[in-house]
Design a protein around this motif. Structure first.
Motif, mmCIF file in Angstrom:
data_model
loop_
_atom_site.group_PDB
_atom_site.id
_atom_site.type_symbol
_atom_site.label_atom_id
_atom_site.label_comp_id
_atom_site.label_asym_id
_atom_site.label_seq_id
_atom_site.Cartn_x
_atom_site.Cartn_y
_atom_site.Cartn_z
ATOM 1 N N GLU A 151 58.062 12.972 41.737
ATOM 2 C CA GLU A 151 57.962 14.304 42.030
ATOM 3 C C GLU A 151 56.594 15.006 41.590
ATOM 4 N N ILE A 152 56.240 14.647 40.338
ATOM 5 C CA ILE A 152 55.143 15.525 39.865
ATOM 6 C C ILE A 152 53.897 15.036 40.667
ATOM 7 N N ALA A 153 53.795 13.602 40.886
ATOM 8 C CA ALA A 153 52.702 13.356 41.585
ATOM 9 C C ALA A 153 52.474 13.964 43.127
ATOM 10 N N ALA A 154 53.639 14.050 43.775
ATOM 11 C CA ALA A 154 53.814 14.572 44.911
ATOM 12 C C ALA A 154 53.387 16.106 44.873
ATOM 13 N N LEU A 155 54.114 16.707 44.079
ATOM 14 C CA LEU A 155 54.115 18.136 43.815
ATOM 15 C C LEU A 155 52.475 18.490 43.497
ATOM 16 N N ARG A 156 51.593 17.567 42.758
ATOM 17 C CA ARG A 156 50.237 18.051 42.464
ATOM 18 C C ARG A 156 49.150 17.665 43.846
ATOM 19 N N GLN A 157 49.762 16.741 44.723
ATOM 20 C CA GLN A 157 49.310 16.614 46.209
ATOM 21 C C GLN A 157 49.525 17.755 46.868
ATOM 22 N N GLU A 158 50.773 18.380 46.644
ATOM 23 C CA GLU A 158 51.056 19.356 47.514
ATOM 24 C C GLU A 158 50.461 20.981 47.388
ATOM 25 N N LEU A 159 50.510 21.006 46.072
ATOM 26 C CA LEU A 159 50.005 22.483 45.665
ATOM 27 C C LEU A 159 48.487 22.541 45.987
ATOM 28 N N PRO A 160 48.235 23.741 46.103
ATOM 29 C CA PRO A 160 46.757 24.116 46.382
ATOM 30 C C PRO A 160 45.957 24.035 45.156
ATOM 31 N N ASN A 161 44.743 23.612 45.357
ATOM 32 C CA ASN A 161 43.673 23.056 44.198
ATOM 33 C C ASN A 161 43.691 24.195 43.102
ATOM 34 N N ASN A 162 43.805 25.454 43.676
ATOM 35 C CA ASN A 162 43.534 26.383 42.463
ATOM 36 C C ASN A 162 44.803 26.589 41.777
ATOM 37 N N VAL A 163 45.771 25.924 41.876
ATOM 38 C CA VAL A 163 46.928 26.205 41.086
ATOM 39 C C VAL A 163 46.890 24.952 39.890
ATOM 40 N N TYR A 164 47.055 25.714 38.630
ATOM 41 C CA TYR A 164 47.102 24.577 37.461
ATOM 42 C C TYR A 164 48.597 23.878 37.390
ATOM 43 N N LEU A 165 48.527 22.930 37.270
ATOM 44 C CA LEU A 165 50.059 22.185 37.111
ATOM 45 C C LEU A 165 49.910 21.659 35.611
ATOM 46 N N TRP A 166 50.846 22.290 34.887
ATOM 47 C CA TRP A 166 50.752 21.912 33.425
ATOM 48 C C TRP A 166 51.905 20.995 33.278
ATOM 49 N N ILE A 167 51.737 20.017 32.183
ATOM 50 C CA ILE A 167 52.785 19.110 31.884
ATOM 51 C C ILE A 167 53.333 19.385 30.354
ATOM 52 N N ASN A 168 54.636 19.651 30.397
ATOM 53 C CA ASN A 168 55.026 19.653 28.851
ATOM 54 C C ASN A 168 55.269 18.642 28.073
ATOM 55 N N ALA A 169 54.666 18.158 27.031
ATOM 56 C CA ALA A 169 54.936 16.980 26.355
ATOM 57 C C ALA A 169 56.576 17.010 25.751
ATOM 58 N N VAL A 170 57.286 16.309 26.051
ATOM 59 C CA VAL A 170 58.364 16.163 24.908
ATOM 60 C C VAL A 170 58.173 15.285 24.016
ATOM 61 N N PHE A 185 50.315 11.551 32.817
ATOM 62 C CA PHE A 185 50.412 12.993 32.774
ATOM 63 C C PHE A 185 49.210 13.874 32.356
ATOM 64 N N GLU A 186 48.360 12.588 31.788
ATOM 65 C CA GLU A 186 46.792 13.430 31.602
ATOM 66 C C GLU A 186 45.916 13.541 33.002
ATOM 67 N N ALA A 187 46.252 12.681 33.778
ATOM 68 C CA ALA A 187 45.573 12.804 35.237
ATOM 69 C C ALA A 187 46.100 13.998 35.778
ATOM 70 N N ILE A 188 47.381 14.314 35.835
ATOM 71 C CA ILE A 188 47.986 15.447 36.406
ATOM 72 C C ILE A 188 47.464 16.594 35.599
ATOM 73 N N ASP A 189 47.445 16.725 34.330
ATOM 74 C CA ASP A 189 47.030 17.771 33.546
ATOM 75 C C ASP A 189 46.144 17.352 32.640
ATOM 76 N N PRO A 190 44.836 17.954 32.940
ATOM 77 C CA PRO A 190 43.837 17.374 31.778
ATOM 78 C C PRO A 190 43.850 17.921 30.484
ATOM 79 N N LEU A 191 44.854 19.069 30.388
ATOM 80 C CA LEU A 191 45.276 19.763 29.072
ATOM 81 C C LEU A 191 46.301 19.108 28.308
ATOM 82 N N PHE A 192 47.053 18.090 29.118
ATOM 83 C CA PHE A 192 48.167 17.540 28.428
ATOM 84 C C PHE A 192 48.079 16.968 27.209
ATOM 85 N N PRO A 193 46.929 16.477 26.615
ATOM 86 C CA PRO A 193 46.802 15.925 25.166
ATOM 87 C C PRO A 193 46.887 17.017 24.157
ATOM 88 N N ILE A 194 46.580 18.251 24.675
ATOM 89 C CA ILE A 194 46.515 19.362 23.558
ATOM 90 C C ILE A 194 48.112 19.784 23.368
#
Ligand code: SF4
Ligand code: SF4
Length: 287
Positions: A151-170, A185-194
């Motif tokens: 679902e996350i991969a599909a959402l990233r593809q569908e969202l406009p490029n200007n929208v940041y998609l964060w991933i909350n680490a569990v 997760f890092e490929a989706i959200d480059p700030l995921f490691p933070i």
């Protein structure tokens, strides 16, 4: 003075029922909801009266607030006040969005979380596209469970490029995750490691308690949502005297709404003006 406030009133109910969330199962009576509304009105009156100061506000409700008209109207009111720079809210984005037209949209921002088990992706996406059409700033995001990867991969593809998609680490699931999951997760959200760390914070300098505070429905001021000891009350005449440099008294800090204010992490450089609603300075859309 500019002060950021994380406001959390008495609301503790939600129209979704996420398995991992304690508020999914709670009920509140009409009287309790009326109390929340009254507290919110008092808070906004106080912001308006303190016109010598400038405020940025992030609502961090324990539940879903934007389905209640008093939060929608509260954002309309706040964004139209001259001494408010920003009014933002964490939401599941399930509400109607027509009310945003009455806001000063230059000051409005949403932190919009997608809950794949409670809303179909196309419905969430349409809500995001509507925000885009209506020129409202927002970050989209998902809790980082590997079961949501498709679902996350599909959402990233569908969202406009200007929208940041964060991933909350569990955090407690991280040790069980494969390197493939972490890379995804890092490929989706480059700030995921933070978001994957418990940052050492004891005796470290933090803006919490100085230029950012948390406030509850009764006006109690705390440094942040993670240190229970109140430092004052905004409804006291000398409330400003509580604001000063303090070192963190917790061992670690692991939540975005907290650690972004830890001075040594310098995350103000990453998020700039979007620090409250989690929108980074750089556009981090799809590759
Ligand atoms: S949408 Fe948010 S507040 Fe509501 S049940 Fe899910 S996690 Fe909890
Ligand atoms: S580091 Fe986190 S827990 Fe400590 S004062 Fe800052 S926000 Fe609060």
């Amino acid at each position: 003075m500019h002060l950021s406030i994380l406001y959390r009133g008495s609301l503790i109910i939600c129209n979704y029922g996420c398995e991992y969330c304690p508020f999914a199962k709670k009920q509140q009576s009409a009287i309790e909801l009326a109390k929340d509304k009254q507290e919110l009105t008092k808070f906004i009156d106080w912001i308006e009266q303190n016109h010598q100061h400038n405020f940025s506000i992030l609502f961090t409700p324990w539940g879903e607030a934007l389905i209640h008209p008093w939060y929608q109207q509260g954002l309309v009111r706040l964004t139209n006040l001259p001494n408010v720079s920003k009014a933002a809210i964490q939401t599941n984005l399930s509400c109607k969005l027509d009310w945003v037209e009455d806001c000063n949209k230059d000051k409005l921002a949403l932190w919009a979380t997608f809950h794949p088990e409670w809303i179909k992706r196309d419905r969430y996406l349409n809500q995001c596209l509507e925000l885009n059409r209506r020129n409202v700033s927002f970050s989209a995001g998902v809790v980082g469970f590997p079961k949501f990867k498709q679902e996350i991969a599909a959402l990233r593809q569908e969202l406009p490029n200007n929208v940041y998609l964060w991933i909350n680490a569990v955090k407690k699931e991280l040790p069980k995750m494969s390197q493939g999951d972490l890379d995804f997760f890092e490929a989706i959200d480059p700030l995921f490691p933070i978001n994957t760390h418990h940052y050492p914070s004891r005796d470290r300098s933090c803006q919490a308690g100085k230029s950012v505070i948390s406030v509850d429905g009764e006006g109690n001021m705390r440094r942040c949502h993670f240190i229970r000891q109140p430092i004052g009350n905004i409804y006291n005449s000398n409330w400003e005297s509580a604001l000063r440099d303090r070192l963190c008294s917790n061992e670690t800090c692991h939540c975005h709404i907290g650690y972004v204010h830890l001075d040594y992490l310098e995350l103000d450089k990453v998020f700039g003006e979007g620090i409250l609603e989690r929108i980074p300075v750089a556009t981090l859309g799809k590759n």
